[in-house]
Design a protein around this motif. Structure first.
Motif, PDB file in Angstrom:
ATOM      1  N   GLN A 105       0.835  -1.213   0.000  1.00  0.00           N
ATOM      2  CA  GLN A 105       0.000   0.000   0.000  1.00  0.00           C
ATOM      3  C   GLN A 105       0.864   1.256   0.000  1.00  0.00           C
ATOM      4  O   GLN A 105       0.538   2.237  -0.663  1.00  0.00           O
ATOM      5  N   ARG A 106       1.992   1.180   0.717  1.00  0.00           N
ATOM      6  CA  ARG A 106       2.901   2.345   0.710  1.00  0.00           C
ATOM      7  C   ARG A 106       3.509   2.524  -0.691  1.00  0.00           C
ATOM      8  O   ARG A 106       3.676   3.639  -1.177  1.00  0.00           O
ATOM      9  N   ASP A 107       3.818   1.379  -1.366  1.00  0.00           N
ATOM     10  CA  ASP A 107       4.321   1.461  -2.754  1.00  0.00           C
ATOM     11  C   ASP A 107       3.298   2.143  -3.658  1.00  0.00           C
ATOM     12  O   ASP A 107       3.640   2.913  -4.539  1.00  0.00           O
ATOM     13  N   ARG A 108       2.020   1.814  -3.430  1.00  0.00           N
ATOM     14  CA  ARG A 108       0.960   2.435  -4.253  1.00  0.00           C
ATOM     15  C   ARG A 108       0.963   3.950  -4.049  1.00  0.00           C
ATOM     16  O   ARG A 108       0.823   4.707  -5.001  1.00  0.00           O
ATOM     17  N   ASP A 109       1.103   4.377  -2.771  1.00  0.00           N
ATOM     18  CA  ASP A 109       1.105   5.821  -2.493  1.00  0.00           C
ATOM     19  C   ASP A 109       2.271   6.496  -3.213  1.00  0.00           C
ATOM     20  O   ASP A 109       2.118   7.572  -3.787  1.00  0.00           O
ATOM     21  N   ARG A 110       3.430   5.817  -3.170  1.00  0.00           N
ATOM     22  CA  ARG A 110       4.604   6.396  -3.851  1.00  0.00           C
ATOM     23  C   ARG A 110       4.346   6.464  -5.359  1.00  0.00           C
ATOM     24  O   ARG A 110       4.661   7.445  -6.020  1.00  0.00           O
ATOM     25  N   ALA A 111       3.721   5.393  -5.893  1.00  0.00           N
ATOM     26  CA  ALA A 111       3.435   5.362  -7.335  1.00  0.00           C
ATOM     27  C   ALA A 111       2.461   6.481  -7.718  1.00  0.00           C
ATOM     28  O   ALA A 111       2.651   7.156  -8.738  1.00  0.00           O
ATOM     29  N   VAL A 112       1.454   6.703  -6.876  1.00  0.00           N
ATOM     30  CA  VAL A 112       0.473   7.769  -7.170  1.00  0.00           C
ATOM     31  C   VAL A 112       1.183   9.132  -7.210  1.00  0.00           C
ATOM     32  O   VAL A 112       0.934   9.957  -8.102  1.00  0.00           O
ATOM     33  N   ALA A 113       2.112   9.333  -6.274  1.00  0.00           N
ATOM     34  CA  ALA A 113       2.846  10.616  -6.247  1.00  0.00           C
ATOM     35  C   ALA A 113       3.646  10.785  -7.538  1.00  0.00           C
ATOM     36  O   ALA A 113       3.676  11.876  -8.129  1.00  0.00           O
ATOM     37  N   VAL A 114       4.281   9.705  -8.013  1.00  0.00           N
ATOM     38  CA  VAL A 114       5.061   9.784  -9.257  1.00  0.00           C
ATOM     39  C   VAL A 114       4.130  10.063 -10.437  1.00  0.00           C
ATOM     40  O   VAL A 114       4.421  10.906 -11.291  1.00  0.00           O
ATOM     41  N   VAL A 115       3.000   9.363 -10.464  1.00  0.00           N
ATOM     42  CA  VAL A 115       2.042   9.534 -11.573  1.00  0.00           C
ATOM     43  C   VAL A 115       1.578  10.986 -11.649  1.00  0.00           C
ATOM     44  O   VAL A 115       1.468  11.561 -12.738  1.00  0.00           O
ATOM     45  N   LYS A 116       1.341  11.591 -10.499  1.00  0.00           N
ATOM     46  CA  LYS A 116       0.861  12.981 -10.489  1.00  0.00           C
ATOM     47  C   LYS A 116       1.916  13.928 -11.042  1.00  0.00           C
ATOM     48  O   LYS A 116       1.601  14.932 -11.665  1.00  0.00           O
ATOM     49  N   ARG A 117       3.193  13.575 -10.818  1.00  0.00           N
ATOM     50  CA  ARG A 117       4.292  14.435 -11.314  1.00  0.00           C
ATOM     51  C   ARG A 117       4.572  14.186 -12.793  1.00  0.00           C
ATOM     52  O   ARG A 117       4.763  15.098 -13.573  1.00  0.00           O
ATOM     53  N   ASP A 118       4.596  12.865 -13.149  1.00  0.00           N
ATOM     54  CA  ASP A 118       5.063  12.514 -14.498  1.00  0.00           C
ATOM     55  C   ASP A 118       4.474  11.149 -14.889  1.00  0.00           C
ATOM     56  O   ASP A 118       5.132  10.116 -14.764  1.00  0.00           O
ATOM     57  N   CYS A 119       3.262  11.190 -15.384  1.00  0.00           N
ATOM     58  CA  CYS A 119       2.556   9.937 -15.677  1.00  0.00           C
ATOM     59  C   CYS A 119       3.240   9.152 -16.800  1.00  0.00           C
ATOM     60  O   CYS A 119       3.406   7.937 -16.720  1.00  0.00           O
ATOM     61  N   LYS A 120       3.672   9.851 -17.834  1.00  0.00           N
ATOM     62  CA  LYS A 120       4.303   9.162 -18.965  1.00  0.00           C
ATOM     63  C   LYS A 120       5.599   8.470 -18.517  1.00  0.00           C
ATOM     64  O   LYS A 120       5.882   7.339 -18.897  1.00  0.00           O
ATOM     65  N   GLY A 121       6.369   9.180 -17.699  1.00  0.00           N
ATOM     66  CA  GLY A 121       7.612   8.620 -17.162  1.00  0.00           C
ATOM     67  C   GLY A 121       7.315   7.378 -16.330  1.00  0.00           C
ATOM     68  O   GLY A 121       8.019   6.365 -16.408  1.00  0.00           O
ATOM     69  N   PHE A 122       6.235   7.447 -15.543  1.00  0.00           N
ATOM     70  CA  PHE A 122       5.837   6.299 -14.721  1.00  0.00           C
ATOM     71  C   PHE A 122       5.550   5.085 -15.616  1.00  0.00           C
ATOM     72  O   PHE A 122       6.032   3.989 -15.361  1.00  0.00           O
ATOM     73  N   ILE A 123       4.791   5.311 -16.683  1.00  0.00           N
ATOM     74  CA  ILE A 123       4.408   4.207 -17.578  1.00  0.00           C
ATOM     75  C   ILE A 123       5.646   3.616 -18.263  1.00  0.00           C
ATOM     76  O   ILE A 123       5.814   2.392 -18.346  1.00  0.00           O
ATOM     77  N   GLN A 124       6.529   4.514 -18.716  1.00  0.00           N
ATOM     78  CA  GLN A 124       7.740   4.026 -19.398  1.00  0.00           C
ATOM     79  C   GLN A 124       8.624   3.197 -18.477  1.00  0.00           C
ATOM     80  O   GLN A 124       9.309   2.279 -18.909  1.00  0.00           O
ATOM     81  N   HIS A 125       8.572   3.510 -17.194  1.00  0.00           N
ATOM     82  CA  HIS A 125       9.377   2.758 -16.231  1.00  0.00           C
ATOM     83  C   HIS A 125       8.645   1.486 -15.783  1.00  0.00           C
ATOM     84  O   HIS A 125       9.239   0.419 -15.678  1.00  0.00           O
TER      85      HIS A 125
END
Ligand code: MLT
Length: 273
Positions: free
Chosen positions: A131-151
């Motif tokens: 669940q903490r990983d999800r929170d971190r992922a949501v924060a990344v998505v809000k900053r840079d969704c495309k970067g998140f997907i590429q990673h």
């Protein structure tokens, strides 16, 4: 022939495809995927099934509802399609998040399933670290969704697929990159708060297949091994990570076909563990 449909559901719309005739099979994709993920696998299934693929909230051509895409509400959307098609029973197959949705559907509609296949999925809820990983992922998505997907996308595939530049990686990235950041975040939030549905594995009035990858880094293999012990479950391990439908579509289709036709011996013989 494949036909595309759009159904109104609450304040949004749900896109799905329908093809073939015979026993109905619902195919539910995972996070960042959409109906197109099933293209290769469908080619290897005998032409005697009716295959219904649904775009879940915020994925492919479907809309979503609210800031959290709950698995239960996605299951309600699946139920709306099921009812619109006036079906009585169907086989359900879910890849990862699609499995969470299939389980939520199964909880609400136990008599509507002929069988349930969970591919790289789990009936258990997220554990605190996840669940903490999800929170971190949501924060990344809000900053840079495309970067998140590429990673995120390459990490779902096996080392071998990454080394060999498996064409599925670029394909899935190019499909997922069009998703709205809000939809990606809402899906992560929905997966984070999903309920434990392990009881279904012990009480289901239909057979269950758990198809797992020995190198899956998304689904914990110890959890999977334990769930495979449940009475109504047949467990099969594939020599892959999280993406058997992409990397081993022929074998995945064969396993499903064996399972639906109660060829359990041949099915178990496919397991590498
Ligand atoms: C998926 O492939 O659907 C997701 O990675 C599953 C998850 O994150 O729990």
């Amino acid at each position: 022939m494949i036909t595309h449909h759009t159904l109104s559901f609450k304040s949004t719309h749900i896109h799905y495809t329908d093809q073939g005739s015979g026993p109905a099979v619902f195919l539910l994709h995972g996070f960042l995927e959409d109906v197109r993920m099933w293209q290769s696998l469908k080619r290897y299934l005998p032409k005697r099934y009716r295959l219904i693929c649904i775009d879940l909230f915020g994925h492919g051509k479907s809309g979503g509802i609210g800031y959290i895409y709950r698995m239960d509400e996605m299951a309600e959307a699946v139920e709306a399609v099921f009812k619109a098609l006036k079906l009585r029973k169907a086989h359900f197959v879910g890849h990862s998040m699609g499995g969470y949705v299939a389980l939520a559907f199964a909880e609400r509609n136990p008599d509507q399933l002929r069988s349930l296949s969970l591919i790289h999925s789990t009936s258990r809820a997220d554990w605190p670290e996840k669940q903490r990983d999800r929170d971190r992922a949501v924060a990344v998505v809000k900053r840079d969704c495309k970067g998140f997907i590429q990673h995120a996308v390459p990490m779902l595939f096996s080392d071998k697929a990454r080394r060999n530049n498996h064409k599925g990686i670029a394909k899935l990235i190019s499909q997922a990159i069009t998703m709205e950041a809000g939809a990606v975040a809402a899906t992560l939030e929905g997966m984070k708060i999903r309920e434990d549905r392990e009881a279904i594995l012990h009480f289901a009035p239909y057979p269950i297949l758990i198809l797992a990858g020995v190198n899956d880094t998304v689904i914990r293999s110890q959890d999977t091994a334990e769930q495979m012990q449940a009475e109504f479950v047949t467990g099969v391990w594939f020599p892959t990570a999280h993406m058997a439908p992409w990397e081993m579509p022929k074998e995945t289709a064969t396993a499903l076909h064996y399972f639906w036709n109660e060829k359990y011996e041949q099915l178990r013989a496919m397991s590498v563990r």
